[in-house]
Scaffold this motif. Structure first.
Motif, PDB file in Angstrom:
ATOM      1  N   PRO A   1      44.274  10.556  36.360  1.00  0.00           N
ATOM      2  CA  PRO A   1      46.321  10.531  36.925  1.00  0.00           C
ATOM      3  C   PRO A   1      46.184   9.559  36.424  1.00  0.00           C
TER       4      PRO A   1
ATOM      5  N   PHE B   1      51.111  17.880  35.458  1.00  0.00           N
ATOM      6  CA  PHE B   1      51.227  16.946  37.049  1.00  0.00           C
ATOM      7  C   PHE B   1      52.101  16.324  36.809  1.00  0.00           C
ATOM      8  N   SER B   2      53.042  15.698  36.546  1.00  0.00           N
ATOM      9  CA  SER B   2      54.465  14.807  37.290  1.00  0.00           C
ATOM     10  C   SER B   2      55.270  16.432  37.125  1.00  0.00           C
TER      11      SER B   2
ATOM     12  N   ASP C   1      54.056  10.244  41.846  1.00  0.00           N
ATOM     13  CA  ASP C   1      54.489  11.676  41.940  1.00  0.00           C
ATOM     14  C   ASP C   1      53.662  12.177  42.996  1.00  0.00           C
TER      15      ASP C   1
ATOM     16  N   ASN D   1      51.390   9.227  37.750  1.00  0.00           N
ATOM     17  CA  ASN D   1      50.884  10.986  38.603  1.00  0.00           C
ATOM     18  C   ASN D   1      50.652  10.301  40.585  1.00  0.00           C
TER      19      ASN D   1
ATOM     20  N   SER E   1      48.962  15.055  32.495  1.00  0.00           N
ATOM     21  CA  SER E   1      49.763  14.111  32.914  1.00  0.00           C
ATOM     22  C   SER E   1      50.988  14.289  33.217  1.00  0.00           C
ATOM     23  N   LYS E   2      51.654  14.612  31.602  1.00  0.00           N
ATOM     24  CA  LYS E   2      53.128  14.974  31.935  1.00  0.00           C
ATOM     25  C   LYS E   2      53.179  16.796  32.452  1.00  0.00           C
TER      26      LYS E   2
ATOM     27  N   CYS F   1      54.698  17.874  40.604  1.00  0.00           N
ATOM     28  CA  CYS F   1      54.303  17.055  41.557  1.00  0.00           C
ATOM     29  C   CYS F   1      56.110  17.629  41.794  1.00  0.00           C
TER      30      CYS F   1
ATOM     31  N   TYR G   1      46.019  20.016  41.464  1.00  0.00           N
ATOM     32  CA  TYR G   1      45.069  18.071  41.584  1.00  0.00           C
ATOM     33  C   TYR G   1      43.731  18.223  41.892  1.00  0.00           C
TER      34      TYR G   1
END
Length: 685
Positions: A487, A461-462, A494, A491, A458-459, A465, A477
């Motif tokens: 997500p 992916f943020s 973002d 997320n 999650s971190k 983005c 993704y």
């Protein structure tokens, strides 16, 4: 017989060839160590043929899991499937991180229930169907087999972790005048200090069952909830080290105590939150001229923050323990330095200045750091400090990337999530890629359980983005969700912001499908963001139709259906849904939304009113335009007069429609009439 001859002939041929490669004196010549086509052998004169050595392979011992590992290497991860621990069933597949955790805990709870049944009812599992028998899957013998008062019976109960029975039998042996050896007494102390002089888990379950059976059935429903609350409170209150408990009592009456006795008491007191008592016990150990072991020093160093309040005093006490280790010739291990670094985490600036010296000392002793070591370093240098002043994380990742780690410390599992959080704070995507590469090396991925895995990705992916191109973000993704993580609402927000920054709003409908799948379609912040992006600008017809379909789903969320409580309409959400319907040419659906403004006492914006009027013009619906003017007049909107004039100019109205339109009086018309009447009155005066 023929097969034996063939085998024998083949073996003799190999031996004969190997002998030909040797000279008569026994020295081997012309050995071949290259597979190159130019080095086919050594040619000796014209009469000799090419000679080459055949080297028999040495015996190789394969790992027990070698075949499974080979098969696993041929299978790739399916990015569209959930984690392999979940059942391949639509009703048992998790939708989001919360249900993923719930299902994982449910599966583990089922395993624990099966273990409970096997342990408490072993008589129903007496048939051995496996050949050979798998002992680890068979019921354990938990009932004591040795009866009577003897030291052997006490050892058996200690081995079975019967805390209460072990203490009772020990007291009975003392009352009967039977001496108990120092080794057995120390084993009893180990048991008491491990459980904090409390009952083991199995004994607690058995006593609760007895209480449930003895409890009267009258008013059972009234007593059920308060009793559970009392049990929870009692467990929390009894989890610490009690004053004058059985461990302390037995320790005091021991006729002889050795270093193991003191070390066990110290470690038990530290474990059960009695650091002051543990320090006093350590002073008694020194007074008795005993030496502590490395595990005891590790526990004392970890308890330093609870013994001293000031940062400098904590470091000084930790140095005292380290000097004692040198004096007592106790060799520190990895857990010693990890405990010291964990203490330095709570020493402020002193920890930052001393932590690197600790790491250098580890290098001097040839102790390789574990992931917990790096986790403590990152916490010390990137927690509450200026993130740009240190470059420790680059050096840490360079070391981690070269190794495949194995579990050595309970805190090892925290490293990857902590490091990814640091990468997010630094907004450094290159470090995040390097960390992810290190995580995928060897078996390092095993340090991430379900919760930590979801937090890590999650971190990551943020950060993607925020820092990467939209094509790269969408690629990650698709590969990550839902096989690696689910997500979170943050997320999704973002991702929507990344799509907005890259002007790729046509992807929003596919993201909305994922939002519905994740169960986030009732989160007001997500709905507002999605509607805001879709309704901000005019798009091609195909995209507007897809947006209108999303708006229809959002409309359904606000309408009552079954037992679910619908969301309350906001003025902004209602106007944007109406605008999306208008741009897609769905006049009737748009008008249904417009009517709700008056029902919920909200005011539509001029953009919404103009959008609906354009839709009515596009579909050639003058009646809908007249309804819009009536609605604007009923809501006393300033734009009513402008909408009325637009309707007169842009629509072909019949005589009846013209009369209906003329009969509508807006605030502008009434104000004009009032001004005209006042002017006429003034003229009369």
């Amino acid at each position: 017989m023929a097969a034996w001859r063939v085998r024998g002939g083949s073996w003799q041929r190999v031996v004969w060839l190997s002998r030909r490669c040797c000279s008569p004196g026994g020295r081997r010549e012309g050995c071949r160590y290259s597979s190159s086509s130019t080095a086919l052998g050594k040619t000796v004169d014209n009469s000799e043929v090419t000679q080459e050595e055949i080297v028999l392979p040495r015996k190789k011992t394969w790992d027990k899991l070698a075949v499974l590992q080979t098969l696993a290497s041929t299978v790739k991860r399916d990015p569209t499937a959930a984690h392999y621990m979940f059942y391949d069933d639509p009703f048992l597949m998790p939708r989001n991180a919360a249900t993923s955790r719930l299902f994982a805990l449910s599966k583990e709870s089922g395993r624990n229930a099966a273990k409970y049944i096997i342990k408490h009812f072993p008589q129903y599992f007496d048939k051995t169907l496996a050949d050979p028998n798998v002992l680890c899957l068979m019921p354990e013998t938990l009932t004591p087999q040795i009866e009577g008062l003897s030291e052997e019976a006490l050892k058996e109960r200690i081995h079975l972790r019967k805390v209460k029975d072990s203490v009772n039998l020990f007291d009975q042996l003392l009352q009967a005048g039977t001496p108990v050896s120092l080794e057995t007494t120390n084993s009893l102390l180990d048991l008491l200090c491990f459980y904090g002089d409390q009952e083991s888990t199995l004994e607690k379950e058995e006593e609760e069952e007895k209480e449930d059976l003895e409890e009267p059935e009258v008013n059972a429903s009234e007593q059920k909830a308060p009793r559970r609350r009392f049990q929870r409170g009692s467990q929390l209150s009894d989890s610490g080290w009690r004053e004058n408990n059985n461990a302390e009592r037995i320790f005091k009456i021991m006729p002889e105590r050795n270093a193991h006795s003191y070390c066990t008491m110290i470690r038990g007191m530290v474990k059960h939150r009695a650091p002051a008592k543990a320090y006093d016990m350590y002073i008694d150990l020194l007074n008795e001229r005993h030496k502590a072991d490395v595990h005891t020093f590790n526990a004392l160093i970890g308890a330093v923050p609870y013994l001293k309040e000031r940062f400098f005093e904590r470091w000084e006490l930790a140095k005292v323990f380290l000097n004692h280790m040198v004096q007592q010739e106790v060799q520190p291990n990895l857990l010693t330095f990890n405990a010291l670094l964990k203490t330095l985490r709570r020493c402020g600036g002193v920890g930052r200045s001393m932590s690197l010296l600790v790491v250098k000392e580890m290098e001097a002793l040839d102790i390789e750091p574990s992931l917990a070591t790096y986790d403590h370093l990152l916490y010390i240098f990137y927690r509450g400090a200026d993130l740009g002043q240190s470059n420790i994380i680059s050096e840490v990742l360079d070391d981690v990337e070269k190794r495949s780690f194995s579990p050595q410390d309970p805190d090892d599992a925290n490293f990857f999530a902590t490091a990814m959080q640091v990468c997010c704070d630094l907004k450094d995507i290159k470090l995040a890629y390097q960390l992810n590469k290190a995580m995928e090396k060897g078996d390092n991925w095993k340090f991430l359980d379900v919760d930590r895995l979801n937090a890590y990705w999650s971190k990551f992916f943020s950060l993607l983005c925020m820092m990467e191109q939209i094509d790269v973000v969408l690629k990650w993704y698709k590969e990550m969700s839902p096989s690696l993580f689910y997500p979170t609402p943050k997320n999704i927000l973002d991702l929507l912001q990344a799509l907005d920054a890259a002007n790729h709003l046509e992807v929003i409908p596919s993201v909305w499908e994922d939002v519905k799948q994740l169960g986030f379609n009732k989160r007001q912040d997500l709905l507002e963001e999605v509607l805001s992006l879709m309704s901000r600008e005019q798009h091609p017809e195909e995209i507007q139709l897809a947006f209108a379909k999303c708006a229809e789903d959002i409309k359904a969320v606000h309408e009552p259906s079954g037992r679910e409580v619908p969301l309350q309409w906001t003025g902004s959400a209602l106007g944007r849904v109406a605008l999306l319907f208008s741009r897609a040419g769905r006049t009737q659906d748009a008008w249904n939304m417009m009517e709700r403004f008056q029902q919920i006492n909200r005011i539509p914006t001029d953009q919404v009113m103009d959008g609906f009027l354009n839709c009515a013009k596009q579909t050639n619906c003058p009646d809908e335009a007249i309804k819009l003017v009536k609605l604007a007049a009923a809501l006393s909107l300033p734009s009513a007069a402008r909408l009325k004039s637009r309707t007169e100019k842009e629509f072909e109205l019949s005589e009846k429609q013209k009369k209906t339109l003329e009969s509508i009086k807006s605030d502008g018309d009434s104000s004009d009439s009032d001004s005209e009447s006042s002017d006429s009155d003034s003229d009369r005066d």
